[in-house]
Scaffold this motif. Structure first.
Motif, PDB file in Angstrom:
ATOM      1  N   ASN A  44      24.526 -41.413  22.396  1.00 13.23           N
ATOM      2  CA  ASN A  44      23.450 -40.924  21.513  1.00 13.23           C
ATOM      3  C   ASN A  44      22.541 -39.889  22.176  1.00 13.23           C
ATOM      4  O   ASN A  44      21.776 -39.221  21.490  1.00 13.23           O
ATOM      5  N   HIS A  80      28.010 -34.157  23.154  1.00 15.24           N
ATOM      6  CA  HIS A  80      28.118 -34.669  21.775  1.00 15.24           C
ATOM      7  C   HIS A  80      26.723 -34.885  21.206  1.00 15.24           C
ATOM      8  O   HIS A  80      26.001 -35.696  21.777  1.00 15.24           O
ATOM      9  N   GLN A  87      21.520 -38.242  12.497  1.00 19.01           N
ATOM     10  CA  GLN A  87      20.696 -38.329  13.713  1.00 19.01           C
ATOM     11  C   GLN A  87      19.991 -37.006  14.025  1.00 19.01           C
ATOM     12  O   GLN A  87      19.910 -36.566  15.172  1.00 19.01           O
ATOM     13  N   ASN A 126      29.902 -31.645  14.183  1.00 16.37           N
ATOM     14  CA  ASN A 126      30.426 -32.994  13.953  1.00 16.37           C
ATOM     15  C   ASN A 126      30.401 -33.309  12.460  1.00 16.37           C
ATOM     16  O   ASN A 126      29.379 -33.075  11.790  1.00 16.37           O
ATOM     17  N   ASN A 168      34.670 -31.769  15.618  1.00 16.72           N
ATOM     18  CA  ASN A 168      34.953 -33.205  15.741  1.00 16.72           C
ATOM     19  C   ASN A 168      34.740 -33.905  14.394  1.00 16.72           C
ATOM     20  O   ASN A 168      33.748 -33.626  13.706  1.00 16.72           O
ATOM     21  N   TRP A 267      35.220 -45.451  22.348  1.00 18.04           N
ATOM     22  CA  TRP A 267      33.805 -45.396  21.976  1.00 18.04           C
ATOM     23  C   TRP A 267      33.062 -46.651  22.462  1.00 18.04           C
ATOM     24  O   TRP A 267      32.558 -47.437  21.678  1.00 18.04           O
TER      25      TRP A 267
HETATM   26  C1  XIL Z   1      27.116 -43.890  16.795  1.00 20.93           C
HETATM   27  C2  XIL Z   1      26.589 -44.639  18.009  1.00 20.93           C
HETATM   28  O1  XIL Z   1      27.666 -45.316  18.627  1.00 20.93           O
HETATM   29  C3  XIL Z   1      25.508 -45.612  17.602  1.00 20.93           C
HETATM   30  O2  XIL Z   1      24.889 -46.172  18.751  1.00 20.93           O
HETATM   31  C4  XIL Z   1      24.456 -44.915  16.741  1.00 20.93           C
HETATM   32  O3  XIL Z   1      23.542 -45.881  16.263  1.00 20.93           O
HETATM   33  C5  XIL Z   1      25.097 -44.196  15.586  1.00 20.93           C
HETATM   34  O4  XIL Z   1      26.073 -43.278  16.077  1.00 20.93           O
HETATM   35  N1  XIL Z   1      30.626 -40.831  14.756  1.00 20.93           N
HETATM   36  C6  XIL Z   1      30.020 -40.151  15.791  1.00 20.93           C
HETATM   37  C7  XIL Z   1      29.185 -40.887  16.760  1.00 20.93           C
HETATM   38  O5  XIL Z   1      30.264 -38.946  15.957  1.00 20.93           O
HETATM   39  O6  XIL Z   1      28.098 -40.116  17.243  1.00 20.93           O
HETATM   40  C8  XIL Z   1      28.681 -42.185  16.180  1.00 20.93           C
HETATM   41  O7  XIL Z   1      28.002 -42.895  17.218  1.00 20.93           O
HETATM   42  C9  XIL Z   1      29.800 -42.990  15.588  1.00 20.93           C
HETATM   43  C10 XIL Z   1      30.460 -42.227  14.471  1.00 20.93           C
END
Ligand code: XIL
Length: 301
Positions: A44, A80, A87, A126, A168, A267
């Motif tokens: 994050n 990322h 977010q 993304n 992505n 992940w």
């Molecule tokens: C997720 C994280 O793992 C969490 O901690 C956060 O609350 C939300 O985001 N796709 C993405 C990632 O590109 O950034 C996301 O990560 C999961 C889905």
């Protein structure tokens, strides 16, 4: 090799994981991280809300900590993500039009410049495609104009010419899905017009709703044939036991079968580190023990 990272390296690939800065003080977590992985993605800490909480006030303490840990331990970093509908800081969520476009460009320039020379590949954009129809996802960024994605890529290239630049997304694994075709056509168009794109990331969050598809290897190969690297960027697989282990092994074999599939990132490390509210989608259990999925992954490398 006896670890994921070393075995992947023997195949000319990397094996990475998402990392959370606040877990770098957990010795079990760090022990597995340092032993097994040679690429990290901040889970994050490099997102817009984390890096620019107030407009033009940048905050890099937790992202810098992850980069420093990676560099000290011989790991590379996937950045990322520079531009995403999710977010975003509140101030950006409330913006539109030219002001938002300019804010996005400034954000990309500042963040990519801060980390210049330290990032192997950036997820520049993304999740910009709609799940259903193969068109663009409606978002505040999309409403600034359809060219926002190529502007993001050109901006990132100018700021850090040494970083590989990726698009992505998720649900782009099944070749027959409209979303996959939509992204494929964008990448094809970018390559034809000289928009700077080097790689496509397949998140690969597999679950009952979007399972690992039997044509995954075909999808990876078809994108690679456009002249980009392909990377598995956020792998997790719902399930447990031998079924889950078999799927992990198949994913690895599919990547290795595609010359330009140059890396796999899971992940999270332990099941308890997963972003999923429930389930056991990762390679290590909550105590840090290797699961059957770990063994099949290692054996497939
Ligand atoms: C997720 C994280 O793992 C969490 O901690 C956060 O609350 C939300 O985001 N796709 C993405 C990632 O590109 O950034 C996301 O990560 C999961 C889905």
């Amino acid at each position: 090799g006896t670890t994921l990272g070393a075995s992947a390296a023997e195949q000319g690939r990397y094996f990475g994981t998402a990392v959370a800065a606040n877990k770098l003080s957990d010795s079990t977590y760090v022990g597995i991280l340092n032993r097994e992985f040679n690429m990290v993605t901040p889970e994050n800490e490099m997102k817009w809300d984390a890096t620019e909480p107030s407009q033009n006030q940048f905050s890099y303490s937790s992202s810098d900590r992850i980069v420093a840990h990676a560099q000290a331990n011989g790991m590379r970093v996937r950045g990322h993500a520079l531009a995403w509908h999710s977010q975003q800081p509140g101030w950006a969520q409330n913006m539109s039009g030219t002001a938002l476009r300019n804010a996005m460009v400034n954000h990309i320039t500042q963040v990519a410049t801060h980390f210049k020379g330290k990032i192997y590949s950036w997820d520049v954009v993304n999740e910009a495609f709609d799940d259903g129809n193969g068109g663009r996802r409606d978002s505040n960024l999309q409403r600034t104009g359809n060219d926002w994605i190529e502007v993001a890529f050109r901006t990132a290239r100018a700021a850090d010419p040494g970083a590989k630049l990726c698009y992505n997304d998720y649900n782009t694994d099944n070749w027959t899905w409209a979303k996959t075709q939509g992204v494929y056509n964008m990448v094809k168009d970018f390559k034809a017009r000289g928009v700077p794109i080097d790689c496509v990331g397949f998140q690969s969050h597999f679950n009952n709703g979007s399972p690992y598809p039997s044509n995954y290897r075909t999808t990876l190969q078809n994108f690679a044939d456009l002249g980009v690297d392909v990377q598995i960027t956020e792998l997790d697989i719902e399930g447990s036991g031998s079924a889950q282990a078999t799927t992990y092994g198949n994913v690895v074999k599919d990547c290795l079968a595609v010359a330009r599939c140059n890396g796999i990132t899971v992940w999270g490390i332990r099941d308890s580190d997963s972003w999923r509210a429930s389930g056991t989608p990762l390679l290590f259990d909550g105590s840090g023990n290797k699961k059957a999925a770990y063994t099949s992954t290692l054996n497939a490398l």
